[in-house]
Write a protein that holds these residues in place. Structure first.
Motif, PDB file in Angstrom:
ATOM      1  N   LEU A 154       0.913  -1.195   0.122  1.00 38.58           N
ATOM      2  CA  LEU A 154      -0.051  -0.013  -0.096  1.00 38.58           C
ATOM      3  C   LEU A 154       0.711   1.219   0.017  1.00 38.58           C
ATOM      4  N   ILE A 155       0.846   2.110  -1.120  1.00 33.49           N
ATOM      5  CA  ILE A 155       1.605   3.067  -1.200  1.00 33.49           C
ATOM      6  C   ILE A 155       0.959   4.566  -1.016  1.00 33.49           C
ATOM      7  N   ASP A 156       1.612   5.471  -0.666  1.00 38.98           N
ATOM      8  CA  ASP A 156       0.885   6.990  -0.300  1.00 38.98           C
ATOM      9  C   ASP A 156       1.416   8.218  -0.902  1.00 38.98           C
ATOM     10  N   ASP A 157       2.483   7.607  -1.839  1.00 37.52           N
ATOM     11  CA  ASP A 157       2.986   9.024  -2.559  1.00 37.52           C
ATOM     12  C   ASP A 157       3.005   9.214  -4.108  1.00 37.52           C
ATOM     13  N   PRO A 158       2.086   9.751  -4.702  1.00 34.64           N
ATOM     14  CA  PRO A 158       1.799   9.858  -6.243  1.00 34.64           C
ATOM     15  C   PRO A 158       2.824  10.062  -6.930  1.00 34.64           C
ATOM     16  N   HIS A 159       3.766  11.005  -6.445  1.00 31.72           N
ATOM     17  CA  HIS A 159       4.912  11.391  -7.275  1.00 31.72           C
ATOM     18  C   HIS A 159       6.363  11.510  -6.272  1.00 31.72           C
ATOM     19  N   PRO A 160       6.824  10.473  -5.921  1.00 31.66           N
ATOM     20  CA  PRO A 160       7.776  10.300  -4.953  1.00 31.66           C
ATOM     21  C   PRO A 160       9.206  10.827  -5.429  1.00 31.66           C
ATOM     22  N   PRO A 161       9.914  11.807  -4.417  1.00 29.30           N
ATOM     23  CA  PRO A 161       9.473  11.999  -2.997  1.00 29.30           C
ATOM     24  C   PRO A 161       8.877  13.245  -2.810  1.00 29.30           C
TER      25      PRO A 161
END
Length: 261
Positions: A154-161
């Motif tokens: 489960l990821i939370d960053d649409p354009h890391p970092p």
């Protein structure tokens, strides 16, 4: 005054820690002063409870840890680390090498498998099941009676970092996320939905549907899934045939084929 169970002499337990009756602590574990641990809990070897957050390393002299509260009858297996400001209900069970970061709130009867990594401010509902090697991003919500199978991410960053647009996914109750699937930031997996193995889910999944692929696409309603072994009349909802490990009264009546609240 509590009656302690077996406390191994190599473990380090702060005088400020609150251990319930019948608690067992294995070798080389560390329990900090901010910890309260419920009755009849078992802590295996090399476990750290109440581990300091990053603020401690800025200035250990002024660090004030938030409580780490763990309910009764917990089983915390070896080399797991639970940070300060973690709250866990009764009958929790972890595998080995589990990390649970600060701000996380976990309900009753939750099981988290070996090598899972829960980032800060995660919410997990009662009786959820996370298999081994699941990664849960900051701020994710996993509702009660869900299943996340091995290597789900489960990821939370649409354009890391980035710290600006992060938003954890939501997995609604009774949903099943199969092995090696990735759920994108802010995506909602609907109640009773099924995500097929190795899927890449970039958009919300409607309740009761099955999605598969990269990118994931709807292929069926969950109630249409067929058991190719011909051993089950209906595969989903899963609670119609799988009830092992759940206390009485937690799952819906198997004779009522409905997901209605």
């Amino acid at each position: 005054m509590s009656t302690r169970g077996e406390i191994h002499p190599t473990s380090s337990i702060s005088p400020g820690a609150k251990l319930g009756d019948g608690v067992t602590v294995g070798p080389y574990s560390v329990i900090h002063a901010n910890v309260s641990l419920g009755d009849k809990s078992f802590v295996d070897s090399h476990v750290v409870l109440g581990s300091p957050t990053a603020d401690y390393y800025k200035d250990p002299r002024t660090y004030q840890p938030a409580p780490c509260r763990i309910g009764k009858s917990a089983v915390i297996r070896s080399h797991s680390v639970l940070y300060a400001d973690v709250t866990i209900g009764a009958n929790f069970e972890s595998g080995h090498h589990v990390t649970i970061r600060e701000g996380t709130r976990i309900g009753d009867g939750v099981r988290i498998g070996t090598s899972c990594d829960l980032q800060p401010e995660v919410t997990i509902g009662n009786h959820a099941r996370l298999h081994s090697n699941v990664f849960v991003a900051r701020g994710s919500t996993i509702e009660e009676l869900t299943w996340l199978f091995p290597y789900v991410i489960l990821i939370d960053d649409p354009h890391p970092p980035s710290d600006t647009c992060t938003r954890g996914p939501i997995v609604r109750r009774f949903a099943v996320v199969c092995a090696r699937s990735t759920i994108f930031p802010g995506v909602e997996i609907g109640e009773g939905a099924v995500v097929g193995a190795a899927s890449l889910v970039r958009h919300d999944v409607a309740p009761g549907t099955v999605v598969v692929g990269a990118p994931a696409k709807v292929i069926a309603e969950a109630t249409e899934v067929v058991c190719h072994e011909e051993k089950l009349d209906r595969v989903y909802p899963w609670w119609l045939h799988f009830r092992r490990g759940y206390p009485d009264g937690v799952l819906p009546d198997a004779n009522e084929h409905s997901l209605d609240r």
